[in-house]
Design an enzyme around this catalytic site. Structure first.
Site, PDB file in Angstrom:
ATOM      1  N   PHE A   1       1.111  -1.403  -1.876  1.00  0.00           N
ATOM      2  CA  PHE A   1      -0.188  -2.055  -1.667  1.00  0.00           C
ATOM      3  C   PHE A   1      -0.943  -1.176  -0.659  1.00  0.00           C
ATOM      4  O   PHE A   1      -0.365  -0.769   0.351  1.00  0.00           O
ATOM      5  CB  PHE A   1       0.042  -3.474  -1.110  1.00  0.00           C
ATOM      6  CG  PHE A   1      -1.220  -4.269  -0.989  1.00  0.00           C
ATOM      7  CD1 PHE A   1      -1.710  -4.983  -2.070  1.00  0.00           C
ATOM      8  CD2 PHE A   1      -1.924  -4.298   0.205  1.00  0.00           C
ATOM      9  CE1 PHE A   1      -2.889  -5.712  -1.959  1.00  0.00           C
ATOM     10  CE2 PHE A   1      -3.106  -5.020   0.323  1.00  0.00           C
ATOM     11  CZ  PHE A   1      -3.594  -5.730  -0.769  1.00  0.00           C
TER      12      PHE A   1
ATOM     13  N   ASP B   1       8.303  -4.834   3.217  1.00  0.00           N
ATOM     14  CA  ASP B   1       7.155  -5.729   3.033  1.00  0.00           C
ATOM     15  C   ASP B   1       7.569  -6.757   1.967  1.00  0.00           C
ATOM     16  O   ASP B   1       7.834  -6.401   0.812  1.00  0.00           O
ATOM     17  CB  ASP B   1       5.948  -4.890   2.570  1.00  0.00           C
ATOM     18  CG  ASP B   1       4.692  -5.719   2.325  1.00  0.00           C
ATOM     19  OD1 ASP B   1       4.823  -6.918   1.995  1.00  0.00           O
ATOM     20  OD2 ASP B   1       3.586  -5.159   2.426  1.00  0.00           O
TER      21      ASP B   1
ATOM     22  N   TYR C   1       0.480 -16.692   2.560  1.00  0.00           N
ATOM     23  CA  TYR C   1      -0.494 -17.394   1.703  1.00  0.00           C
ATOM     24  C   TYR C   1      -0.175 -17.277   0.221  1.00  0.00           C
ATOM     25  O   TYR C   1      -0.899 -17.810  -0.597  1.00  0.00           O
ATOM     26  CB  TYR C   1      -1.918 -16.922   2.000  1.00  0.00           C
ATOM     27  CG  TYR C   1      -2.108 -15.420   2.129  1.00  0.00           C
ATOM     28  CD1 TYR C   1      -2.058 -14.593   1.018  1.00  0.00           C
ATOM     29  CD2 TYR C   1      -2.331 -14.837   3.373  1.00  0.00           C
ATOM     30  CE1 TYR C   1      -2.234 -13.229   1.134  1.00  0.00           C
ATOM     31  CE2 TYR C   1      -2.516 -13.477   3.507  1.00  0.00           C
ATOM     32  CZ  TYR C   1      -2.463 -12.670   2.381  1.00  0.00           C
ATOM     33  OH  TYR C   1      -2.625 -11.315   2.509  1.00  0.00           O
ATOM     34  N   LYS C   2       0.896 -16.553  -0.133  1.00  0.00           N
ATOM     35  CA  LYS C   2       1.237 -16.437  -1.557  1.00  0.00           C
ATOM     36  C   LYS C   2       2.271 -17.516  -1.904  1.00  0.00           C
ATOM     37  O   LYS C   2       1.942 -18.692  -1.952  1.00  0.00           O
ATOM     38  CB  LYS C   2       1.732 -15.032  -1.868  1.00  0.00           C
ATOM     39  CG  LYS C   2       0.720 -13.929  -1.531  1.00  0.00           C
ATOM     40  CD  LYS C   2       1.269 -12.570  -1.919  1.00  0.00           C
ATOM     41  CE  LYS C   2       0.489 -11.419  -1.315  1.00  0.00           C
ATOM     42  NZ  LYS C   2      -0.829 -11.224  -1.907  1.00  0.00           N
TER      43      LYS C   2
ATOM     44  N   ARG D   1      -2.553  -9.954 -14.426  1.00  0.00           N
ATOM     45  CA  ARG D   1      -1.413 -10.330 -13.595  1.00  0.00           C
ATOM     46  C   ARG D   1      -1.243 -11.853 -13.619  1.00  0.00           C
ATOM     47  O   ARG D   1      -2.196 -12.592 -13.384  1.00  0.00           O
ATOM     48  CB  ARG D   1      -1.696  -9.837 -12.178  1.00  0.00           C
ATOM     49  CG  ARG D   1      -0.487  -9.438 -11.384  1.00  0.00           C
ATOM     50  CD  ARG D   1      -0.904  -8.827 -10.066  1.00  0.00           C
ATOM     51  NE  ARG D   1      -1.647  -9.755  -9.221  1.00  0.00           N
ATOM     52  CZ  ARG D   1      -1.570  -9.800  -7.890  1.00  0.00           C
ATOM     53  NH1 ARG D   1      -0.766  -8.966  -7.260  1.00  0.00           N
ATOM     54  NH2 ARG D   1      -2.286 -10.642  -7.181  1.00  0.00           N
TER      55      ARG D   1
HETATM   56  C1  LIG Z   1       2.326  -6.214  -0.601  1.00  0.00           C
HETATM   57  C2  LIG Z   1       1.200  -6.525   0.334  1.00  0.00           C
HETATM   58  N1  LIG Z   1       1.207  -5.993   1.572  1.00  0.00           N
HETATM   59  C3  LIG Z   1       0.211  -6.232   2.425  1.00  0.00           C
HETATM   60  C4  LIG Z   1      -0.845  -7.040   2.084  1.00  0.00           C
HETATM   61  C5  LIG Z   1      -1.981  -7.223   3.065  1.00  0.00           C
HETATM   62  O1  LIG Z   1      -1.931  -8.417   3.696  1.00  0.00           O
HETATM   63  P1  LIG Z   1      -3.079  -8.834   4.753  1.00  0.00           P
HETATM   64  O2  LIG Z   1      -4.376  -8.658   4.055  1.00  0.00           O
HETATM   65  O3  LIG Z   1      -2.802 -10.288   4.966  1.00  0.00           O
HETATM   66  O4  LIG Z   1      -2.931  -8.007   5.939  1.00  0.00           O
HETATM   67  C6  LIG Z   1      -0.879  -7.636   0.834  1.00  0.00           C
HETATM   68  C7  LIG Z   1      -1.993  -8.534   0.454  1.00  0.00           C
HETATM   69  O5  LIG Z   1      -2.114  -9.046  -0.620  1.00  0.00           O
HETATM   70  C8  LIG Z   1       0.160  -7.362  -0.077  1.00  0.00           C
HETATM   71  O6  LIG Z   1       0.160  -7.871  -1.310  1.00  0.00           O
END
Ligand SMILES: Cc1ncc(COP(=O)(O)O)c(C=O)c1O
Length: 394
Positions: free
Chosen positions: A126, A195, A220-221, A369
């Site tokens: 990500f 992560d 939040y997921k 998705r």
């Molecule tokens: C795998 C992953 N890492 C990091 C993040 C970023 O999270 P945040 O925007 O809450 O910092 C996300 C957000 O969807 C994500 O899916």
């Protein structure tokens, strides 16, 4: 009724997690976007109203102590811990995932020592993790190398300080081998930072069991904490005395109200705290986590795999061959809790699906998705989503 719709009814009737649907606020939309924003747990609105009206409105400043506001980051961390296979005292809640990636990576580099001058990051990550890894490398004077998770074992060397990996790929839904990759990272003397955004709450993680060093994740997921709910940081117990935070705020001071001009870190996981916690979001998350009462993560995983298997079966029955191609691995050991379908007109297709009451999301440039949250997604909804998709694609 079609054969698959009948089968869905049978699967729902046999599903031991089906009663959990009543713990959420749902409607007749098929919601397959819980891997982006989880649905609202039923008890959250009333709890948030109490936090606002009574804890804030009436108790005001007294709530930092009397309503447990000050200790919420550790307390809620301990509530998340069993969901990711961690013993208490190793997780602190607060800040965003992005900020926690920064804390974890810089702390990992500091623990690895001066002789190790390279950071490895998942090349398919990500984006935020990649951006922050680049900045962490620059700040700590290390070089950064982006490699795919399968290339990690051959990329590791005596130079490697830390490796930042995703447990489940946000785009394809591929589940990476956390035990094997962590073991490989350790074998070369480096630290593994994971992560967990797309795995926590959907499948067993086993942080303690597999000796993960540091981990971060959002809430939040699949943890249904609400939009922008705070993230969490896991620091393995034995590493905590060496955890040297790059963001040493007053909340992680050994004596926060001593107001000392010099910093002395608190013991334990709360070293990962920074500043004043976001209480409204944090206590909404705490209420949301109550839906996990009595739920086994193994049962959630079993249902997740059954749902995604069933979805793939329905998609192939209802969709013209070749119209969409799944980029999510077939083997259960390599699959998270989502199905990603490649389709040239994915953006337009997703808009039409949403208009027809099936909510997934579109990921640039050509991915549809669909996230399957076992706590509230049914087999009947899964069949309906695939049937509507087949009609939209026809
Ligand atoms: C795998 C992953 N890492 C990091 C993040 C970023 O999270 P945040 O925007 O809450 O910092 C996300 C957000 O969807 C994500 O899916």
């Amino acid at each position: 009724m079609s054969e698959l719709a009948l089968l869905a009814e049978k699967l729902d009737a046999a599903d031991e997690l089906a009663p959990l649907r009543s713990r959420f606020v749902l409607d007749d939309v098929v919601y397959l976007d819980g891997n982006s924003l989880g649905a609202l747990p039923a008890q959250v609105p009333e709890r948030v109203a109490d936090v606002v009206r009574r804890q804030w409105g009436e108790l005001r400043i007294r709530s930092w102590e009397e309503s447990g506001w000050w200790t919420a980051p550790e307390r809620i961390g301990d509530r998340i811990a069993p969901l990711v296979g961690a013993a208490p005292g190793q997780i602190v809640v607060g800040d965003s995932t992005s900020v926690n990636v920064f804390k974890a990576l810089v702390a990992a580099v500091r623990m690895a020592g001066d002789s190790r001058d390279e950071l490895l990051v998942d090349a398919t990550t990500f984006p935020t993790d990649g951006y922050i890894a680049e900045s962490a490398a620059r700040l700590t004077g290390r070089t950064l190398r982006a490699v795919t998770p399968s290339e990690i074992p051959s990329a590791l060397s005596g130079r490697t300080a830390a490796v930042l990996l995703n447990h489940v790929d946000y785009r394809t839904g591929r589940l990476h081998d956390l035990p094997a990759l962590t073991a490989a990272v350790h074998a070369c003397g480096a630290l593994a930072v994971w992560d967990l955004c797309h795995s926590a709450g959907a499948l067993p993680v086993g942080l303690d069991e597999h000796g993960v060093d540091l981990a971060v994740g959002c809430t939040y997921k699949y943890l249904n904490g609400g939009p922008g709910s705070p993230a969490y940081l896991y620091v393995r117990g034995e590493l905590q005395p060496r955890f040297d935070s790059p963001l040493p705020g007053w909340n992680s001071h050994a004596d926060p109200f001593g107001m000392s001009a010099s910093y002395a870190p608190a013991p334990g996981a709360l070293r990962g705290r920074v500043g004043t916690p976001d209480i409204l979001s944090m206590l909404a998350l705490e209420a949301a986590l109550e839906v996990w009462e009595g739920v086994s993560v193994a049962a959630v995983r079993a249902k997740s795999l059954a749902l995604t298997d069933f979805f793939l079966r329905c998609v192939s029955a209802y969709t013209e061959p070749g119209r969409v191609v799944s980029v999510t691995p077939e083997p259960h050991g390599e699959r998270g809790s989502q199905i990603a379908l490649r389709c040239p007109d994915a953006g337009e297709v997703m808009k039409r699906l949403i208009d027809r009451g099936v909510v997934g999301d579109f990921r640039h440039p050509d991915i549809l998705r669909f996230g399957f949250t076992p706590l509230y997604v049914s087999f009947a909804e899964t069949e309906r989503a695939a049937r509507v998709l087949g009609e939209v694609l026809a």
